[in-house]
Design a protein around this motif. Structure first.
Motif, PDB file in Angstrom:
ATOM      1  N   LYS A 258       0.829  -1.206   0.000  1.00 18.34           N
ATOM      2  CA  LYS A 258       0.000   0.000   0.000  1.00 18.34           C
ATOM      3  C   LYS A 258       0.864   1.257   0.000  1.00 18.34           C
ATOM      4  O   LYS A 258       0.573   2.238  -0.695  1.00 18.34           O
ATOM      5  CB  LYS A 258      -0.911  -0.005   1.229  1.00 18.34           C
ATOM      6  CG  LYS A 258      -2.037  -1.010   1.163  1.00 18.34           C
ATOM      7  CD  LYS A 258      -2.873  -0.933   2.433  1.00 18.34           C
ATOM      8  CE  LYS A 258      -4.002  -1.959   2.407  1.00 18.34           C
ATOM      9  NZ  LYS A 258      -4.811  -1.919   3.637  1.00 18.34           N
ATOM     10  N   LYS A 262       0.988   4.280  -2.875  1.00 20.21           N
ATOM     11  CA  LYS A 262       0.774   5.695  -2.554  1.00 20.21           C
ATOM     12  C   LYS A 262       1.929   6.553  -3.064  1.00 20.21           C
ATOM     13  O   LYS A 262       1.741   7.642  -3.617  1.00 20.21           O
ATOM     14  CB  LYS A 262       0.627   5.859  -1.042  1.00 20.21           C
ATOM     15  CG  LYS A 262       0.247   7.263  -0.598  1.00 20.21           C
ATOM     16  CD  LYS A 262       0.012   7.316   0.889  1.00 20.21           C
ATOM     17  CE  LYS A 262      -0.440   8.714   1.302  1.00 20.21           C
ATOM     18  NZ  LYS A 262       0.511   9.754   0.910  1.00 20.21           N
ATOM     19  N   LYS A 265       1.582   7.084  -6.805  1.00 21.97           N
ATOM     20  CA  LYS A 265       0.564   8.088  -7.128  1.00 21.97           C
ATOM     21  C   LYS A 265       1.090   9.495  -6.897  1.00 21.97           C
ATOM     22  O   LYS A 265       0.848  10.411  -7.697  1.00 21.97           O
ATOM     23  CB  LYS A 265      -0.692   7.839  -6.292  1.00 21.97           C
ATOM     24  CG  LYS A 265      -1.481   6.617  -6.724  1.00 21.97           C
ATOM     25  CD  LYS A 265      -2.732   6.468  -5.872  1.00 21.97           C
ATOM     26  CE  LYS A 265      -3.541   5.254  -6.307  1.00 21.97           C
ATOM     27  NZ  LYS A 265      -4.757   5.077  -5.474  1.00 21.97           N
ATOM     28  N   ASP A 266       1.817   9.695  -5.795  1.00 19.24           N
ATOM     29  CA  ASP A 266       2.373  11.023  -5.515  1.00 19.24           C
ATOM     30  C   ASP A 266       3.392  11.437  -6.579  1.00 19.24           C
ATOM     31  O   ASP A 266       3.495  12.618  -6.937  1.00 19.24           O
ATOM     32  CB  ASP A 266       3.027  11.028  -4.132  1.00 19.24           C
ATOM     33  CG  ASP A 266       1.998  10.845  -3.025  1.00 19.24           C
ATOM     34  OD1 ASP A 266       0.800  11.078  -3.300  1.00 19.24           O
ATOM     35  OD2 ASP A 266       2.380  10.445  -1.905  1.00 19.24           O
TER      36      ASP A 266
END
Length: 305
Positions: A258, A262, A265-266
């Protein structure tokens, strides 16, 4: 210049051989060479088109003749003019306009005659003439062979666009026991044994297929019951536990996976804001596009409208 020659003469040595006797030794030239030289001197030089052009008025006046290259029985006929009227008759009336068609017709007749001759020669085997009955049988065999070859070629031509169908599903039903019996009977062979053997094989095959189908049905029933039990067990487990991220792709556990998602995506967020298509894109914006600034006169600049 003379002074230079005088200065150089003393550097050269001219050797003059002394005769050893009074015998003359002239230069020897083979008689064949002398004969070839004499023939070359006596032979007239071939006139080229350039020479003929110079003799007959030069360029623009002389016209080369194509007729001199004609291959005729007599060279004197090359420059003759073809008459249109001869002895009061039109020459074109004596020329056959269908001469080519008639020649082709004669060639076809000759070909047919040769084929007939070849067919007649083919009926003779080892120099012996066949009887009428034997000729008829031989012609039937050859016709049958030609039909089989033609049928095979048709099947081969359409084989790519036609699915392969098993013989038992063939709609034409060409290969049957009745047909086999008729063919064997026409050949003078008793077909009863062959027909009985083929039918017994068919019954054995049907029995084996029915047994295999029954076994498959039994296995399907057992498999359905076991699958039903597995589905019930999985449903009960899914109700008791909440879904979570499945670890994998080199991650230690679901929490690490996870976190990696993340971060990815950033990293894409800034690039998407800059409207770049990928990591290696380089955007060089046009700070002053001409279609927006040309024609706008500013203070102190009137060179362009």
């Amino acid at each position: 210049m003379k002074s230079k020659m005088v200065d150089c003469v003393n550097r050269f040595h001219v050797a003059v051989p002394k005769p050893r006797d009074n015998k003359e030794r002239p230069v020897f030239i083979p008689p064949a060479v002398l004969e070839a030289r004499a023939n070359a001197a006596a032979k007239e030089k071939k006139k080229l088109e350039k020479d003929l052009e110079q003799e007959n008025g030069g360029a623009g006046v002389y016209s080369a003749s194509i007729k001199k290259h004609y291959i005729l029985a007599n060279d004197e006929w090359k420059e003759d003019i073809l008459p249109e009227i001869l002895d009061g008759h039109n020459v074109a009336d004596f020329l056959d306009p269908d001469i080519l068609e008639r020649c082709e017709e004669l060639e076809r007749e000759e070909g047919l005659r040769l084929e007939e001759q070849a067919a007649q020669d083919a009926f003779g085997i080892d120099g012996h003439e066949l009887t009428d009955e034997q000729k008829e049988i031989l012609s039937q065999i050859r016709n049958k062979k030609a039909l089989l070859i033609q049928e095979h070629r048709m099947k081969k031509r359409t084989a790519e666009s036609r699915p392969i169908v098993p013989r038992k599903f063939d709609k034409d039903r060409k290969f049957t026991t009745n047909r086999m019996g008729r063919q064997l009977s026409s050949m003078g062979v008793d077909p009863s044994a062959a027909i009985a053997r083929s039918r017994s094989r068919g019954r054995k095959r049907e029995r084996s297929l029915s047994r295999a189908a029954a076994d498959a049905d039994a296995m399907d029933v057992d498999g359905q019951q076991s699958n039903k039990k597995l589905r019930l067990g999985s449903r009960s487990r899914s109700r008791s536990r909440a879904p979570e991220e499945v670890p994998g792709e080199g991650f230690k556990d679901s929490a690490q996976k996870k976190k990696a998602i993340k971060k990815a995506k950033d990293a894409r967020k800034k690039r998407n804001n800059d409207a770049r298509r990928g990591e290696a894109d380089r955007v060089i914006p046009t700070l002053k596009p001409k279609h927006l600034f040309s024609g706008k006169r500013t203070l102190g600049k009137t060179s362009r409208r």
